[in-house]
Design a protein around this motif. Sequence first.
Motif, mmCIF file in Angstrom:
data_model
loop_
_atom_site.group_PDB
_atom_site.id
_atom_site.type_symbol
_atom_site.label_atom_id
_atom_site.label_comp_id
_atom_site.label_asym_id
_atom_site.label_seq_id
_atom_site.Cartn_x
_atom_site.Cartn_y
_atom_site.Cartn_z
ATOM 1 N N GLN A 147 -34.026 -7.892 55.479
ATOM 2 C CA GLN A 147 -34.539 -9.260 55.436
ATOM 3 C C GLN A 147 -33.873 -10.031 54.301
ATOM 4 O O GLN A 147 -33.588 -11.210 54.426
ATOM 5 N N ILE B 208 -25.008 -11.160 63.315
ATOM 6 C CA ILE B 208 -25.403 -9.764 63.118
ATOM 7 C C ILE B 208 -26.889 -9.575 63.405
ATOM 8 O O ILE B 208 -27.298 -8.581 63.992
ATOM 9 N N PHE B 209 -27.703 -10.550 63.004
ATOM 10 C CA PHE B 209 -29.145 -10.362 63.149
ATOM 11 C C PHE B 209 -29.715 -10.858 64.473
ATOM 12 O O PHE B 209 -30.883 -10.620 64.772
ATOM 13 N N PRO C 66 -25.835 -8.514 67.532
ATOM 14 C CA PRO C 66 -24.723 -7.692 67.045
ATOM 15 C C PRO C 66 -23.941 -7.085 68.212
ATOM 16 O O PRO C 66 -24.511 -6.859 69.278
ATOM 17 N N GLU D 239 -26.910 -2.562 65.946
ATOM 18 C CA GLU D 239 -28.182 -2.902 66.610
ATOM 19 C C GLU D 239 -29.260 -1.872 66.255
ATOM 20 O O GLU D 239 -30.367 -2.220 65.867
ATOM 21 N N SER D 240 -28.905 -0.593 66.369
ATOM 22 C CA SER D 240 -29.873 0.458 66.063
ATOM 23 C C SER D 240 -30.363 0.354 64.628
ATOM 24 O O SER D 240 -31.541 0.504 64.345
ATOM 25 N N ILE E 183 -30.261 -2.328 62.393
ATOM 26 C CA ILE E 183 -31.033 -3.507 61.966
ATOM 27 C C ILE E 183 -32.367 -3.633 62.693
ATOM 28 O O ILE E 183 -33.279 -4.282 62.203
ATOM 29 N N THR E 184 -32.491 -3.012 63.857
ATOM 30 C CA THR E 184 -33.781 -3.090 64.541
ATOM 31 C C THR E 184 -34.671 -1.909 64.156
ATOM 32 O O THR E 184 -35.754 -1.743 64.707
ATOM 33 N N GLY E 185 -34.206 -1.081 63.228
ATOM 34 C CA GLY E 185 -35.057 -0.004 62.728
ATOM 35 C C GLY E 185 -35.154 1.174 63.669
ATOM 36 O O GLY E 185 -36.202 1.791 63.794
ATOM 37 N N ARG E 186 -34.045 1.450 64.378
ATOM 38 C CA ARG E 186 -34.024 2.642 65.225
ATOM 39 C C ARG E 186 -33.157 3.688 64.547
ATOM 40 O O ARG E 186 -32.340 3.361 63.682
ATOM 41 N N ILE E 187 -33.299 4.919 64.957
ATOM 42 C CA ILE E 187 -32.516 5.979 64.340
ATOM 43 C C ILE E 187 -31.055 5.798 64.757
ATOM 44 O O ILE E 187 -30.761 5.711 65.943
ATOM 45 N N GLY E 188 -30.179 5.669 63.782
ATOM 46 C CA GLY E 188 -28.789 5.303 64.083
ATOM 47 C C GLY E 188 -27.950 6.460 64.554
ATOM 48 O O GLY E 188 -28.275 7.610 64.405
ATOM 49 N N LYS F 144 -35.676 4.864 70.380
ATOM 50 C CA LYS F 144 -36.987 4.481 69.854
ATOM 51 C C LYS F 144 -36.851 3.998 68.414
ATOM 52 O O LYS F 144 -35.955 4.432 67.682
ATOM 53 N N HIS F 145 -37.794 3.139 68.017
ATOM 54 C CA HIS F 145 -37.852 2.732 66.617
ATOM 55 C C HIS F 145 -38.312 3.904 65.746
ATOM 56 O O HIS F 145 -39.050 4.773 66.209
ATOM 57 N N THR G 70 -35.603 -8.232 65.007
ATOM 58 C CA THR G 70 -34.244 -8.781 64.969
ATOM 59 C C THR G 70 -33.515 -8.383 66.248
ATOM 60 O O THR G 70 -33.968 -7.510 66.988
ATOM 61 N N ASP H 291 -34.764 -6.793 69.738
ATOM 62 C CA ASP H 291 -36.224 -6.862 69.594
ATOM 63 C C ASP H 291 -36.684 -8.319 69.533
ATOM 64 O O ASP H 291 -37.686 -8.698 70.133
#
Lengths: 267, 245
Positions: A223, A249-250, A253, A259-260, A262-267, B6-7, B80, B83
């Motif tokens: 953020q 990017i936000f 992307p 994408e993984s 910044i969206t809080g997914r396991i990269g 998954k997040h 973001t 999402d």
Amino acid sequence: MYDADQNRTERKVGQKDIKITARDVQVYYGTNHAIKDVSVEIEDKTVTAFIGPSGCGKSTFLRCLNRMNDTIDICRVEGNIAIDGEDIYDRRVDPVQLRAKVGMVFQKPNPFPKSIYDNVAYGPKIHGLAKNKSELDDIVERALRRGAIWDEVKDRLQAPGTGLSGGQQQRLCIARAVATEPEVLLMDEPCSALDPIATGQVEELIDELKQNYSVVIVTHSMQQAARVSQKTAFFHLGNLVEYDDTEKIFTNPQDSRTESYITGRIG
Amino acid sequence: MSDLKKHIVSGFDRDLEGIQAQIMKMGGLVEAAIRDGARSLETRDEELAQQVRTGDTAIDQLEELINEEAARVIALRAPTASDLRVVLSVLRMSANLERMGDLAKNMAKRTGVLVQLQPIEGSAASLRRVAREVELMLKDALDAYIQRDAELARDVIERDRDVDQMYNTVFREFLTFMLEDPRNITACMHLHFIAKNLERMGDHVTSIAEQVVFLVTGAYPDEDRPKADMTSTDTRYSPQSAEED
């Protein structure tokens, strides 16, 4: 702003020149290949954010930009990094002079155990930027104003810097970094030890600093990257995966790893 | 629903899946409202029309719920990239579906009046065809959403042209009936509004399909929407012109 500042710089506004050019940069810590083939162009008068998971190389790359990695014995940097077209790894370049031109602010506020005044005056003194005491006073005031902390400390310049609050200490460190009139300001997670109010003040300051400097900030807060930067670079496993306008990017992307992340997914 | 992983925070996945399930539920209710509305008109079934009218409340409530949930996700999760696009598209889709629900309700209201009037020959069948096409477009748009299928969504956008053309046809049909016998005017005016409602629903489905393209690609389809509703610009759709035929 104030007169002295206007006299100092007559740089053109609204024109984004390339300040730093990195070409095929490789960094090794011993046998560990920490940065792989990174090429990037960093714009002047712009805030560029480096994001990525821990150990992705973003801080390592940041530290290449003012040769802070020179201080680590096993660290080896290859490739080319130029500021304003000048190779900063050229043998004739004095790293101390370079670091006056490329200032740095660290994660934890690290004021010297000296007075507020001396914290800021130290750099200009050793680089001989002031002819006399009154010039030095001006430099200190200017830097503290630019660090957005002048009003809070002007009446106690001789008090120890370490006695300030965390947010004030960090702004003091930013004032110290800008006192030597750098052209580039590197910030390695400058707000991670600060509360939201102090973070807001530092972010506001970063936004002002970009009028004069090229600011490169490493942050774990996505953020924060979104709030303060115009360009964002995403690093992953030593690679520069994606570098584009922060907005792009936000919102959209191009690389699935970005994408993984910044969206809080396991990269 | 998405091919993304998954997040890390699983609550985020649950929130997004939750609002997407709500929008699908809402879509299902609107589909049923169109189908039942058209059937009640065709079979002159006032009871079914009444069900459609009262059923709109559930659609409105879902819209409110979705908007609240979406606002909550924005405030608490700071979505973001894809999402964010899920949340934005859901917000717009819920507005489109809510309007479609209103239009279906209006159709059912007019059915309540029409059953008391002399039937207009052939009108119910024509309107049923328009309604079926709109319903099918909505079904495909919602399927495209679930499957993240931009191609199917683009196909739906193309098909709005067919709905517009059907509307042009029934417009002229009703005009002719009214010219033939002024006693048909009341019924035909109501029938025309129903046709116009269906044509507007087609536009809303098109908007939903555009959200799907946005969700999948990150950009709205740039070409202009096919527009084939000529009734407001073409003099062939004026009474004089219909009389000459």
